[in-house]
Design a protein around this motif. Structure first.
Motif, short mmCIF file in Angstrom:
data_model
loop_
_atom_site.label_atom_id
_atom_site.label_comp_id
_atom_site.label_asym_id
_atom_site.label_seq_id
_atom_site.Cartn_x
_atom_site.Cartn_y
_atom_site.Cartn_z
N LEU A 135 76.79 -1.90 -25.49
CA LEU A 135 76.64 -0.75 -26.38
C LEU A 135 77.90 0.10 -26.40
CD1 LEU A 135 72.96 0.45 -25.86
CD2 LEU A 135 74.07 -0.06 -28.05
N VAL A 136 78.52 0.28 -25.23
CA VAL A 136 79.77 1.04 -25.16
C VAL A 136 80.86 0.34 -25.99
CG1 VAL A 136 81.66 1.74 -23.63
CG2 VAL A 136 79.30 2.14 -22.94
N LYS A 137 80.96 -0.97 -25.83
CA LYS A 137 81.98 -1.75 -26.56
C LYS A 137 81.71 -1.71 -28.07
CE LYS A 137 84.29 -3.28 -22.97
NZ LYS A 137 85.69 -2.88 -22.73
N LEU A 138 80.45 -1.90 -28.46
CA LEU A 138 80.11 -1.90 -29.88
C LEU A 138 80.33 -0.53 -30.50
CD1 LEU A 138 76.88 -4.10 -29.76
CD2 LEU A 138 78.95 -4.62 -31.07
N GLN A 139 79.94 0.53 -29.78
CA GLN A 139 80.13 1.87 -30.33
C GLN A 139 81.61 2.19 -30.45
OE1 GLN A 139 77.25 3.57 -31.37
NE2 GLN A 139 78.91 4.54 -32.52
N GLY A 140 82.40 1.74 -29.48
CA GLY A 140 83.85 1.94 -29.56
C GLY A 140 84.43 1.24 -30.78
N PHE A 141 83.96 0.02 -31.04
CA PHE A 141 84.43 -0.72 -32.22
C PHE A 141 84.01 -0.02 -33.51
CE2 PHE A 141 83.63 -3.73 -35.63
CZ PHE A 141 84.86 -4.35 -35.74
N ILE A 142 82.76 0.40 -33.58
CA ILE A 142 82.23 1.07 -34.78
C ILE A 142 83.00 2.35 -35.08
CG2 ILE A 142 80.21 2.34 -35.65
CD1 ILE A 142 78.50 0.16 -34.14
N ASN A 143 83.30 3.10 -34.03
CA ASN A 143 84.03 4.37 -34.22
C ASN A 143 85.48 4.15 -34.62
OD1 ASN A 143 81.70 5.72 -33.48
ND2 ASN A 143 82.35 6.05 -31.37
N THR A 144 86.08 3.08 -34.09
CA THR A 144 87.51 2.84 -34.31
C THR A 144 87.81 2.09 -35.60
OG1 THR A 144 87.76 2.71 -31.89
CG2 THR A 144 89.62 1.95 -33.22
N TYR A 145 86.88 1.20 -36.00
CA TYR A 145 87.16 0.34 -37.17
C TYR A 145 86.02 0.43 -38.21
CZ TYR A 145 90.41 -1.55 -33.71
OH TYR A 145 91.38 -1.68 -32.76
N ASP A 156 74.37 -3.66 -36.66
CA ASP A 156 73.09 -4.35 -36.45
C ASP A 156 72.89 -4.69 -34.97
OD1 ASP A 156 72.48 -4.22 -39.13
OD2 ASP A 156 73.17 -6.25 -39.58
N MET A 157 73.96 -5.14 -34.32
CA MET A 157 73.86 -5.49 -32.90
C MET A 157 73.60 -4.24 -32.06
SD MET A 157 76.61 -8.56 -32.19
CE MET A 157 78.04 -7.69 -32.79
N ALA A 158 74.26 -3.14 -32.39
CA ALA A 158 74.06 -1.89 -31.65
C ALA A 158 72.61 -1.40 -31.80
CB ALA A 158 75.04 -0.82 -32.15
N LYS A 159 72.06 -1.52 -33.00
CA LYS A 159 70.67 -1.10 -33.23
C LYS A 159 69.71 -1.98 -32.42
CE LYS A 159 71.38 0.69 -37.92
NZ LYS A 159 71.19 0.41 -39.36
N GLU A 160 69.99 -3.27 -32.39
CA GLU A 160 69.13 -4.19 -31.63
C GLU A 160 69.14 -3.86 -30.14
OE1 GLU A 160 68.93 -8.96 -30.55
OE2 GLU A 160 69.74 -8.36 -32.50
N LEU A 161 70.33 -3.55 -29.61
CA LEU A 161 70.42 -3.22 -28.18
C LEU A 161 69.77 -1.87 -27.89
CD1 LEU A 161 74.02 -4.42 -27.23
CD2 LEU A 161 71.86 -5.63 -27.03
N THR A 162 69.93 -0.92 -28.80
CA THR A 162 69.30 0.40 -28.60
C THR A 162 67.78 0.25 -28.57
OG1 THR A 162 71.13 1.52 -29.71
CG2 THR A 162 69.06 2.73 -29.54
#
Length: 278
Positions: A135-145, A156-162
């Protein structure tokens, strides 16, 4: 003629395969890294990630600091990823980003690294350390790119993990409530756990059931309390009912909730009668 070709074709395929294997074994023993680099790239492009990976592993240390080093390190990480060795893929993509922070491959590496940790995330019933990392990695990617071609998939992956983490937290409270049927201390843990869940996940799909379970646990706590604490806890249980009905007027737990309210009201009247006779 056709029948002859039909019999010859498998033979030719075997010959080509053996020739390829022979070339691969020969290059593996080469001291010069250039043939290894060329063959590794060729095998990678052909989708033969098992053999390309072995060659990239051999030559990666030799290309550190060289112009081709960026490509070698990226393809090394991606070969692990394509082989579904997600532990090594995540690690190697992180190394790539640290080593080549200005590379135009960084966004893809960040996404693939995050996806590697996503793939390592276990069932909701197990320890969620890898889920938290993903989640940390995905959120970092979402915020940066935000303009990346991978943005929607990352979301979608972040929502699934949440949702998985929500379920984990919800199941803990639910289990406490189940185990606490005849145990006051466990019921208290159930109320605290469900309170935390409702606070931490306000939009959860499990919220309605969590509010009902809190009412159930609060009622059980109140009915099993010492007389000196009973009235206050009955009022707390009554408040839990009010919150459930306010947020979900047509709740699917209406019948069960109303039955609990009847018990609460009856016990409140009894408690008031006892207080009045003293």
């Amino acid at each position: 003629m056709f029948l002859k070709m039909k019999h010859i074709l498998p033979f030719l395929i075997v010959i080509l395969f053996l020739t390829s294997c022979s070339e691969y074994q020969k290059v593996l023993k080469e001291v010069d890294v250039k043939p290894k680099y060329d063959l590794a790239q060729k095998l990678y492009d052909e989708g033969d990630y098992k053999r390309s990976l072995r060659l990239f592993e051999q030559i990666a240390p030799k290309y550190v600091g060289k112009p081709q080093g960026e490509r070698v390190m990226f393809f090394l990480a991606d070969s692990y990823f394509k082989r579904e060795d997600f532990n090594m893929a995540g690690y190697q993509f992180e190394r790539f980003i640290k080593s080549y922070p200005k590379s135009d491959k960084v966004p893809e590496a960040a996404f693939s690294g995050a996806k590697s940790y996503f793939e390592l995330s276990p069932s909701h019933s197990l320890d969620q350390t890898d889920t938290d990392k993903a989640l940390v990695k995905l959120q970092g990617f979402i915020n940066t790119y935000p303009d990346s071609e991978f943005f929607a998939e990352a979301n979608d992956m972040a929502k699934e993990l949440t949702t998985k983490k929500e379920r984990k937290a919800f199941e803990i409270g639910k289990q406490f409530n189940k185990l606490g049927e005849f145990n006051y201390d466990v019921l208290r843990s159930a109320v605290a756990s469900l309170d935390n869940f409702v606070s931490d996940y306000p939009g959860s799909i499990y919220r309605e059931e969590a509010l009902y379970l809190k009412l159930e646990a609060s009622t059980g706590m109140a009915l099993n309390s010492f007389e000196s604490l009973k009235q206050e806890r009955l009022e707390n249980a009554k408040e839990a009912y009010r919150v459930l009905k306010k947020q979900y007027p047509e709740t699917k737990f209406t019948k069960k909730a109303d039955n609990l309210l009847e018990k609460i009201e009856k016990e409140l009247r009894n408690s008031s009668d006892i207080t009045a006779t003293k």
